[in-house]
Design a protein around this motif. Sequence first.
Motif, short mmCIF file in Angstrom:
data_model
loop_
_atom_site.label_atom_id
_atom_site.label_comp_id
_atom_site.label_asym_id
_atom_site.label_seq_id
_atom_site.Cartn_x
_atom_site.Cartn_y
_atom_site.Cartn_z
N VAL A 66 0.83 -1.20 0.00
CA VAL A 66 0.00 0.00 0.00
C VAL A 66 0.87 1.25 0.00
O VAL A 66 0.64 2.20 -0.76
CB VAL A 66 -0.95 -0.01 1.22
CG1 VAL A 66 -1.50 1.38 1.49
CG2 VAL A 66 -2.08 -1.00 0.98
N THR A 67 1.88 1.29 0.83
CA THR A 67 2.77 2.46 0.91
C THR A 67 3.51 2.64 -0.42
O THR A 67 3.64 3.76 -0.93
CB THR A 67 3.76 2.29 2.05
OG1 THR A 67 3.05 2.12 3.27
CG2 THR A 67 4.68 3.50 2.17
N LEU A 68 4.01 1.54 -1.00
CA LEU A 68 4.75 1.62 -2.25
C LEU A 68 3.87 2.10 -3.40
O LEU A 68 4.26 2.98 -4.18
CB LEU A 68 5.34 0.25 -2.59
CG LEU A 68 6.41 -0.28 -1.63
CD1 LEU A 68 6.70 -1.76 -1.93
CD2 LEU A 68 7.69 0.54 -1.76
N LEU A 69 2.66 1.56 -3.48
CA LEU A 69 1.78 1.92 -4.58
C LEU A 69 1.23 3.34 -4.42
O LEU A 69 0.99 4.04 -5.41
CB LEU A 69 0.63 0.92 -4.69
CG LEU A 69 1.04 -0.48 -5.18
CD1 LEU A 69 -0.12 -1.46 -5.06
CD2 LEU A 69 1.53 -0.42 -6.62
N ALA A 70 1.04 3.78 -3.16
CA ALA A 70 0.60 5.16 -2.94
C ALA A 70 1.64 6.14 -3.47
O ALA A 70 1.32 7.14 -4.11
CB ALA A 70 0.35 5.39 -1.45
N ARG A 71 2.90 5.82 -3.23
CA ARG A 71 3.97 6.68 -3.72
C ARG A 71 4.04 6.62 -5.25
O ARG A 71 4.23 7.65 -5.91
CB ARG A 71 5.30 6.24 -3.13
CG ARG A 71 6.47 7.13 -3.51
CD ARG A 71 7.75 6.65 -2.89
NE ARG A 71 8.90 7.36 -3.42
CZ ARG A 71 10.15 6.93 -3.34
NH1 ARG A 71 10.42 5.79 -2.72
NH2 ARG A 71 11.14 7.64 -3.85
N ALA A 72 3.85 5.44 -5.81
CA ALA A 72 3.87 5.30 -7.28
C ALA A 72 2.73 6.09 -7.91
O ALA A 72 2.91 6.74 -8.95
CB ALA A 72 3.78 3.83 -7.67
N ALA A 73 1.55 6.07 -7.29
CA ALA A 73 0.42 6.83 -7.83
C ALA A 73 0.72 8.32 -7.80
O ALA A 73 0.39 9.05 -8.75
CB ALA A 73 -0.84 6.52 -7.03
#
Length: 909
Positions: A757-764
Amino acid sequence: MTYRQPSDETPTPAGLVAACVAGLSTAVEITGDPGSGRTHLLREFTTRATAAGLAVTGVTGDAHPVPHGTRGVLRYADDADHAPAPVRDALAGLLARSPAVPTVVAWTRTRAPLPDRPDDALTAHVGAVYRVARLRVEPLDAQRLARLLPPGTGPARRALLHTLGAGNRGWLEALTPLPDDALRDLARTGLCAPVPEPPPGSGWHRALAAPTDDEKTVLRYAAVLGTCFSPAPLTALTGWDLPRVLGALDGLAAHRLVLADPTGAPLFRFAHPALRVLAHAQLPPGRRITAHAAAAAHLARAGAPAPERAPHLARSAAPGDGAAARTLGEAARQVLDTDPRTAADWFAAAVRVGAGTGAETTGNRFQLCVAAARAGDTARFEEEARVLLSASPPLPAADRARLADLRVRLHSATGREREARAELRSALAEAGGTVGAVEIVPAPVRTPDGPAARQEALARAALHARAASLAAERGDGRGARDHAAAAARTGADTAARWRTTVDAALARDAVHSSDAAHRDAVFARGGAAVDALTDAELTDRLDAVGQLARAHSLSGRPDRAARLLARGVGCARAGRRTLELALLLPEFAWAQVRLGRLSAARETAAEAEEAALALGGVRAAHRARWVSVAALLWSEGADGALPAARDLCAADGLPAALRRPAVALTAAVLLAADRPDEALDLLVGCAADRAPSPAETAGDAPWWSLAARAAAAAGRSGAAHAWAARAHAEALRVHIPTHEVAALRARAAVAPDDEAVTLLARAAGLSADSGCLLTECRVRLDLAERLMGAGRLREAAVQAGLAKSGAEPTGSAPLRRAAVAVQRALGARGPRARDEGGGSPPAGPGLSPREAEICAMVCRGLSNRAVAETLFVSVKTVEAHLTRVFRKTGIRSRAALVAAFAPSSPVGV
């Protein structure tokens, strides 16, 4: 049973036949230009009448008794304007009598009546029994025209046919078989070979046979003058007095072969562009030459400018006519910047007419090479360049260097990189450098002294700038920097001329630099150099625009790339720079894909492939095809894109530099089709078969990210972790947002839900900031799924909603389907969020209410622009508030802000 046609409804064949079956009789007049489709519409009447059981007969001078027991009759006459007198009399008689049974009488005619046949000549005889319906056949619009063209017709050819066909069905049938070159010549000059012939028996054939001998003579001489013409020169060409010429023009206007100027000016134009070609071809060759010579002499006496006289001189001047050669050369120089292909034709005519080897002829031949290169005419350039380079006395060094630069541009544009580099090495050595083992060592610095020395320095600077550009494109950073420095050492004034090309080369080299500050500075310098150019200056540096835009695109700035390319494409179209247009269009299409403009991207990519193939640019054509497949994947999904992706990988002549991107795209399609094992096998096989070039290695993060995600989907956990780590390492090396997004997605694929979740939030967030809308939507859907896995349903609903709303305007069907699927899954798991907030604003040390509000919106997944639009403030205001939030909280990045406040707010950007 009765039939009433609503007063506000256009009559149709189906409705009028139904009215006849219901007992009503109608007189139907169908009007339109010859070839417009009048006969086609009349044929539709006969087909529908036959299907409805009506008796169908043509109108002739003979009697046609009504069959016993028939439910109705259709009587028809095609092209009543040119019908024999017995047919017209029979038609008038039909309309004057009351029919024994319900009858439809239908006839076609031109849009305007003939002088001796008033508009009501037929309809005045209609008896009280008949209703009158008038149907006008309008020109075909672009959509209807496209449906009539063969499958696979490219957008550029489609646009030409739409313009040249003028919406006329008959001429469209005549023009469609012509090759692209003939269509382009017709659009550019008003003449072409082969000559388009209207279909046999068409309205145009009948219209062309109708004029008198005088009218036909005037029509053919008018074709010599141009598509638009004045009556005055026709007196010189025909030898007649003006009243006789005007009388013939009146007759031609009555036949709708020529049209008077709507403003009342003493001008006429052909009713259709192809009519001029047909009329011009009907003049015997010798008489054509005489007519063009007379037209040129008349225009010279009238003081017409050189570009108006040049088309006639090019078709009539005899060898040795020095005055004609000078006029042709002058005209060509005047249009060189706006129409290089026409300039090339006129320079070629000047060389032929000059018939000598003097300085003037040599100058015209040299300019012919320049014009041919700008137009992308490689064969003509090579032919004339060989003559120049073998001439005696030899060309000056500056001119030889410029020819070499033009040849390098042509080689590079058509994908012949090896030949381009060889030509550069040879030209630089001749211009004063020495050839080393790998690079060309520039000659010592010398300040240009005098015009000749300055021209030589300028040519040398151009060659070094071109060498820097090629070196940067193939990933040779050192070579790019060395050649850039060599260009700068040729002298301040000469180097400034090529500053834009050098800056673009350095920007392309800086794409994969680990020093982000240096990269930003180089990009800013290149952008400032382009912005400072006028459109005319930019037209001469379109290759630099393409390279700078590609650097922006590779650096994750598709919005900046699109702005540059939109201006560059506009300048290339305005200047008719066929060569540069073929190179810019694929990059423009790719920027449009990245920004989510899928419909425009597919159209641009199709035009790019068409333009590249017309020039023999195989590499540019494959690049355009690659973009088309990417756009197809996003717009229609994997099932539609997979055959095209496989064809691309298997294509003959696919350049080595495109092999790896083609494999990666095909693997992405396979992964989207839920076939990860095949995707993984393809990626691993490609990596084993061929070592990547330096430029490809610098962009490895997306490659290994794709491999990691395919391996994770295939259940190969060890390989997935290893490749995700490699993608992360590659992204850290170059600090490019799109590469960081790729690495974050790879790491998320092998991470547990909470960490993902943290990784994908940053990617978004990174995707949103770089303007990559489609990637942002895809990442948000992945984030929503992982939030669901972590039990954070309200936050998942927010992300799914943002993904769906973002995907809607792009027209991406697979993204919308995926968003709907996630939302349905959320509905099955529990209640959806009532709003996008789901929590209170984050509490921070000393945050104002507005700062807390903006912080909360950022954490919910909104970009700065979305926050600004929601709060009705500017983006700069949002950025200022966030700067204060970072200072007060001690947080240094957007991702860290999301992570810090994630427990109290939905996770977002």
